[in-house]
Design an enzyme around this catalytic site. Structure first.
Site, PDB file in Angstrom:
ATOM      1  N   GLU A   1       5.911   1.602  -7.408  1.00 19.00           N
ATOM      2  CA  GLU A   1       7.055   1.839  -7.219  1.00 19.00           C
ATOM      3  C   GLU A   1       7.295   2.853  -5.771  1.00 19.00           C
ATOM      4  OE1 GLU A   1      10.001   0.324  -6.907  1.00 19.00           O
ATOM      5  OE2 GLU A   1       9.774  -1.216  -8.692  1.00 19.00           O
TER       6      GLU A   1
ATOM      7  N   GLY B   1      -4.401  20.570   1.488  1.00 24.11           N
ATOM      8  CA  GLY B   1      -3.692  20.318   2.582  1.00 24.11           C
ATOM      9  C   GLY B   1      -3.307  18.754   2.665  1.00 24.11           C
TER      10      GLY B   1
ATOM     11  N   THR C   1       6.409   6.188  -6.033  1.00 24.03           N
ATOM     12  CA  THR C   1       7.387   7.277  -6.416  1.00 24.03           C
ATOM     13  C   THR C   1       6.576   8.759  -6.033  1.00 24.03           C
ATOM     14  OG1 THR C   1       6.531   6.689  -8.641  1.00 24.03           O
ATOM     15  CG2 THR C   1       8.754   5.959  -7.964  1.00 24.03           C
TER      16      THR C   1
ATOM     17  N   GLU D   1       1.229   5.710   1.443  1.00 26.26           N
ATOM     18  CA  GLU D   1       1.808   5.297   2.568  1.00 26.26           C
ATOM     19  C   GLU D   1       3.176   4.578   2.535  1.00 26.26           C
ATOM     20  OE1 GLU D   1      -1.525   3.739   5.241  1.00 26.26           O
ATOM     21  OE2 GLU D   1      -1.959   5.838   5.472  1.00 26.26           O
ATOM     22  N   ALA D   2       3.472   4.258   1.284  1.00 30.81           N
ATOM     23  CA  ALA D   2       5.049   3.860   1.061  1.00 30.81           C
ATOM     24  C   ALA D   2       5.906   4.957   0.586  1.00 30.81           C
ATOM     25  CB  ALA D   2       4.727   2.394   0.335  1.00 30.81           C
TER      26      ALA D   2
ATOM     27  N   THR E   1      -0.529  15.250   1.516  1.00 32.08           N
ATOM     28  CA  THR E   1       0.622  15.466   1.790  1.00 32.08           C
ATOM     29  C   THR E   1       1.419  16.248   0.897  1.00 32.08           C
ATOM     30  OG1 THR E   1       0.211  12.831   2.069  1.00 32.08           O
ATOM     31  CG2 THR E   1       2.266  13.403   1.385  1.00 32.08           C
ATOM     32  N   ALA E   2       1.010  16.605  -0.159  1.00 32.26           N
ATOM     33  CA  ALA E   2       1.679  17.451  -1.047  1.00 32.26           C
ATOM     34  C   ALA E   2       1.758  19.042  -0.672  1.00 32.26           C
ATOM     35  CB  ALA E   2       1.088  17.667  -2.617  1.00 32.26           C
TER      36      ALA E   2
ATOM     37  N   LYS F   1      11.190   0.300   5.684  1.00 33.23           N
ATOM     38  CA  LYS F   1      10.951  -0.126   4.605  1.00 33.23           C
ATOM     39  C   LYS F   1      12.320  -0.470   3.755  1.00 33.23           C
ATOM     40  CE  LYS F   1       8.980   0.354  -0.157  1.00 33.23           C
ATOM     41  NZ  LYS F   1       8.321   1.310  -1.044  1.00 33.23           N
TER      42      LYS F   1
ATOM     43  N   ILE G   1       5.439  10.357  -3.695  1.00 31.48           N
ATOM     44  CA  ILE G   1       5.727  11.279  -2.649  1.00 31.48           C
ATOM     45  C   ILE G   1       7.094  11.868  -2.934  1.00 31.48           C
ATOM     46  CG2 ILE G   1       6.396  11.487  -0.112  1.00 31.48           C
ATOM     47  CD1 ILE G   1       4.197   9.623   0.462  1.00 31.48           C
TER      48      ILE G   1
HETATM   49  C1  FAD Z   1      -4.072   4.283  -4.978  1.00 32.79           C
HETATM   50  C2  FAD Z   1      -3.103   4.939  -4.603  1.00 32.79           C
HETATM   51  C3  FAD Z   1      -2.188   4.602  -3.875  1.00 32.79           C
HETATM   52  C4  FAD Z   1      -0.960   5.608  -3.635  1.00 32.79           C
HETATM   53  N1  FAD Z   1       0.298   4.908  -2.855  1.00 32.79           N
HETATM   54  C5  FAD Z   1       1.183   5.708  -3.075  1.00 32.79           C
HETATM   55  C6  FAD Z   1       2.448   5.108  -2.287  1.00 32.79           C
HETATM   56  O1  FAD Z   1       2.456   4.125  -1.655  1.00 32.79           O
HETATM   57  N2  FAD Z   1       3.211   5.892  -2.205  1.00 32.79           N
HETATM   58  C7  FAD Z   1       3.443   7.219  -2.601  1.00 32.79           C
HETATM   59  O2  FAD Z   1       4.762   7.827  -2.819  1.00 32.79           O
HETATM   60  N3  FAD Z   1       2.338   7.714  -3.418  1.00 32.79           N
HETATM   61  C8  FAD Z   1       1.177   7.091  -3.347  1.00 32.79           C
HETATM   62  N4  FAD Z   1       0.173   7.436  -3.993  1.00 32.79           N
HETATM   63  C9  FAD Z   1       0.160   8.917  -4.469  1.00 32.79           C
HETATM   64  C10 FAD Z   1      -0.075   9.627  -2.964  1.00 32.79           C
HETATM   65  O3  FAD Z   1      -1.246   9.369  -2.410  1.00 32.79           O
HETATM   66  C11 FAD Z   1      -0.035  11.308  -3.098  1.00 32.79           C
HETATM   67  O4  FAD Z   1       1.049  11.568  -3.865  1.00 32.79           O
HETATM   68  C12 FAD Z   1      -0.054  12.073  -1.820  1.00 32.79           C
HETATM   69  O5  FAD Z   1      -1.165  11.488  -1.132  1.00 32.79           O
HETATM   70  C13 FAD Z   1      -0.450  13.440  -2.319  1.00 32.79           C
HETATM   71  O6  FAD Z   1      -1.714  13.701  -2.517  1.00 32.79           O
HETATM   72  P1  FAD Z   1      -2.050  15.309  -2.748  1.00 32.79           P
HETATM   73  O7  FAD Z   1      -1.782  15.816  -1.690  1.00 32.79           O
HETATM   74  O8  FAD Z   1      -1.525  15.683  -4.170  1.00 32.79           O
HETATM   75  O9  FAD Z   1      -3.845  15.077  -2.793  1.00 32.79           O
HETATM   76  P2  FAD Z   1      -4.873  14.729  -1.745  1.00 32.79           P
HETATM   77  O10 FAD Z   1      -4.483  13.987  -0.671  1.00 32.79           O
HETATM   78  O11 FAD Z   1      -6.017  14.306  -2.562  1.00 32.79           O
HETATM   79  O12 FAD Z   1      -4.893  16.281  -1.219  1.00 32.79           O
HETATM   80  C14 FAD Z   1      -5.741  17.342  -1.472  1.00 32.79           C
HETATM   81  C15 FAD Z   1      -6.006  18.270  -0.901  1.00 32.79           C
HETATM   82  O13 FAD Z   1      -6.701  19.502  -1.807  1.00 32.79           O
HETATM   83  C16 FAD Z   1      -7.778  19.740  -0.978  1.00 32.79           C
HETATM   84  N5  FAD Z   1      -8.846  20.523  -1.614  1.00 32.79           N
HETATM   85  C17 FAD Z   1      -9.401  19.728  -2.973  1.00 32.79           C
HETATM   86  N6  FAD Z   1     -10.218  20.629  -3.336  1.00 32.79           N
HETATM   87  C18 FAD Z   1     -10.388  21.585  -2.692  1.00 32.79           C
HETATM   88  C19 FAD Z   1     -11.442  22.604  -2.512  1.00 32.79           C
HETATM   89  N7  FAD Z   1     -12.279  22.785  -3.510  1.00 32.79           N
HETATM   90  N8  FAD Z   1     -11.200  23.596  -1.604  1.00 32.79           N
HETATM   91  C20 FAD Z   1     -10.295  23.349  -0.578  1.00 32.79           C
HETATM   92  N9  FAD Z   1      -9.497  22.449  -0.615  1.00 32.79           N
HETATM   93  C21 FAD Z   1      -9.439  21.461  -1.607  1.00 32.79           C
HETATM   94  C22 FAD Z   1      -8.112  18.590  -0.158  1.00 32.79           C
HETATM   95  O14 FAD Z   1      -9.216  19.083   1.046  1.00 32.79           O
HETATM   96  C23 FAD Z   1      -6.662  18.081   0.259  1.00 32.79           C
HETATM   97  O15 FAD Z   1      -6.611  18.750   1.542  1.00 32.79           O
HETATM   98  C24 FAD Z   1      -1.090   6.881  -4.197  1.00 32.79           C
HETATM   99  C25 FAD Z   1      -2.233   7.088  -4.823  1.00 32.79           C
HETATM  100  C26 FAD Z   1      -2.922   6.318  -5.076  1.00 32.79           C
HETATM  101  C27 FAD Z   1      -4.311   6.849  -5.888  1.00 32.79           C
END
Ligand code: FAD
Length: 501
Positions: free
Chosen positions: A340, A17, A342, A53-54, A19-20, A82, A344
């Site tokens: 960049e 849960g 990308t 966050e961008a 952003t993805a 932005k 999100i």
């Molecule tokens: C340093 C950095 C900077 C970034 N900056 C940007 C940016 O400026 N712009 C941009 O577009 N993207 C950026 N990104 C990418 C962006 O952060 C992600 O694409 C976005 O936050 C989506 O992450 P996610 O939902 O895939 O993973 P996460 O946010 O890690 O979510 C994972 C989810 O899975 C759950 N989960 C994991 N394991 C378990 C388990 N065993 N049981 C139950 N739940 C579980 C967690 O609780 C969480 O809810 C950046 C990434 C990094 C690393």
């Protein structure tokens, strides 16, 4: 048709849960919600990656699809506008340029504006390339407003945790069921290898027909259960670590992200309404975590709101993002790097593509293949664009930059560079994210000067060229002069609501 699973797909389970997870939930609920039973499992204890966050302008299209009210969204996520990214110290120490979201100048059907600008430079008639772009000029002067018709192209800086909460509030009334719990195991069908249920720490089993892996870098299902390998791009993208810290705002929030290169990577600065997101991205073989932490703390301004956090990543992508009945979206599917903004966007592309190929009547191998082909293609083009920033540099002050300058780049990028260096030409591959003007702004900004321009530009005499260039520039100057300050605009547009949120 080769169907690997005859059953209809009705029960969708989203693992994660962040952003993805919530973008996928919101989009599926809005579009196919009535036909599906959607569950999302997340663990407060594990939390999210907490960065990201961008954004880029494509997020507006996603919000249009969801029919999200922009003011409500901005108030809830304490977002700012932005207009692009300012790259500092990338070409060389002290140099800077903006990769803006706008168009620059006016193209002729035979030749892009850059050819007229190059001719103008040769004749001593042209100003900075960015002076011919509204978004660039507005960013530099920290101004913003929604403009009618020929409006500005923009995106947002947003608070990632608030965005997930905002999308949760959006999704639950549309029927998405959120389940709090830690996934500890997975039950799969021995014959097909398809996932049947997620097992939670409390013993509950969440059954489904289709599983969306949004578990972040853990990649619980696509990596853990389906054992899909990962293609490592670190030979082209040298950074594999980041340290992130939030600070209290000081000064005005500018309408652009700052990306400041340092000796072994770069630093981001993302201004929100209530705070600033900061981070240092670095190559761990050149800089250790302690040094990175100290370096970030020495470079940021404003009170640090929480201790800096180290995040490790491997630039690259899953060999397949859809395998069996598991589709990986978000960090579970791959991560190029944040330069960049990308990621999100790729989440959004992942879920929209899934909708286009949605396997309502069972999973067909050709759909899976098509999905994987398109996702890979898209990732590779974005990768090339990001590699460009590292490779085309005049910096030689550290081993990191010397290595970047001399590395062998993907052939697709090498071809683009050669084309631009030789003749100033840029062609967008159909459906590619970054359009011609993005490539041009970055290639010029990083220091490439094409050897020739298109002969069409030579058909203009100096007077005509001068009038043409000057007309564009002065029109932009007049428009920008009438725009309010970005921060004042945000305050009146969504700031008052933000106080109450
Ligand atoms: C340093 C950095 C900077 C970034 N900056 C940007 C940016 O400026 N712009 C941009 O577009 N993207 C950026 N990104 C990418 C962006 O952060 C992600 O694409 C976005 O936050 C989506 O992450 P996610 O939902 O895939 O993973 P996460 O946010 O890690 O979510 C994972 C989810 O899975 C759950 N989960 C994991 N394991 C378990 C388990 N065993 N049981 C139950 N739940 C579980 C967690 O609780 C969480 O809810 C950046 C990434 C990094 C690393």
């Amino acid at each position: 048709m080769n169907r690997s699973e005859p059953g209809a797909i009705r029960r969708v389970v989203i693992a994660g849960g962040g952003t993805a997870g919530w973008m996928v939930a919101a989009c599926l609920a809005k579009t196919l919600g009535r036909a599906l039973d959607i569950k999302l499992v997340e663990s407060d204890e594990i939390g999210t990656v907490g960065v990201g966050e961008a954004t880029i302008p494509t997020l507006l299209t996603f919000h249009e699809l969801l029919e999200v009210n922009e003011q409500e969204f901005m108030a809830a996520t304490l977002a700012t506008f932005k207009l692009g990214i300012q790259f500092e110290n990338w070409r060389e120490l002290g140099a800077q340029y903006i990769h803006s979201f706008g168009l620059t100048g006016r193209d002729h059907w035979t030749a892009g504006f850059q050819h007229f600008w190059l001719k103008g430079c040769e004749r001593g008639l042209a100003a900075d390339y960015g002076d011919y772009c509204l978004e660039h000029k507005a960013a530099r002067e920290s101004r913003f407003a929604h403009l009618p018709k020929a409006g500005m192209n923009y995106a947002f800086h947003l608070d990632a945790s608030r965005y997930a909460r905002f999308l949760r509030r959006y999704s639950e009334p549309l029927g998405v069921q959120r389940i709090e719990g830690k996934i500890v195991d997975v039950r799969s069908d021995a014959a097909s290898g398809h996932v049947q249920a997620l097992r939670l720490e409390n013993g509950a089993e969440i059954e489904g027909d289709l599983f969306i892996d949004c578990s972040g870098f853990r990649a619980l299902l696509i990596g853990g259960t389906m054992k899909v390998g990962y293609e490592d791009w670190s030979h082209w993208l040298p950074c594999d670590s980041a340290v992130a810290a939030q600070t209290a705002s000081i000064g005005e929030a500018v309408p652009y992200t700052r990306s400041i290169a340092h000796g072994a990577g770069w630093q981001w600065r993302i201004p929100l309404q209530h705070r600033v997101g900061n981070g240092l991205v670095y190559a761990s073989r050149e800089m250790d975590d302690d040094e990175a932490r100290q370096s970030l703390l020495a470079r940021i301004q404003g009170d640090v709101l929480a201790p800096p956090r180290i995040i490790k990543f491997k630039p690259g992508q899953r060999r397949q993002t859809w395998c069996g009945n598991v589709v990986a979206i978000g960090l579970a599917g791959g991560f190029i790097e944040p330069l960049e903004s990308t990621s999100i966007h790729l989440i959004q592309r992942g879920v929209i593509r899934l909708l286009q190929l949605f396997p309502s009547n069972g999973i067909a191998a050709c759909d899976v293949e098509e999905y994987n082909r398109q996702m890979r293609w898209e990732m590779e083009h974005i990768r090339d664009f990001i590699v460009l920033h590292y490779h085309v540099t005049e910096r030689q002050d550290t081993a990191f930059w010397r290595r970047c300058r001399t590395m062998e780049v993907p052939p697709s990028l090498a071809h683009r560079l050669e084309l631009f260096r030789e003749s100033g030409r840029v062609f967008r591959v159909p459906n590619e994210l970054f359009a011609e003007n993005s490539w041009i702004q970055v290639m010029l900004g990083q220091g490439i000067r094409p050897r020739r321009h298109h002969p069409t530009a030579d058909l203009m005499g100096d007077d005509e060229l001068n009038r043409f260039l000057d007309g564009i520039r002065s029109g932009i100057d007049r428009t920008v002069a009438q725009l309010p300050r970005h921060e004042a605009y945000v305050r009146q547009y969504c700031g008052a609501v933000a106080q109450a949120a």
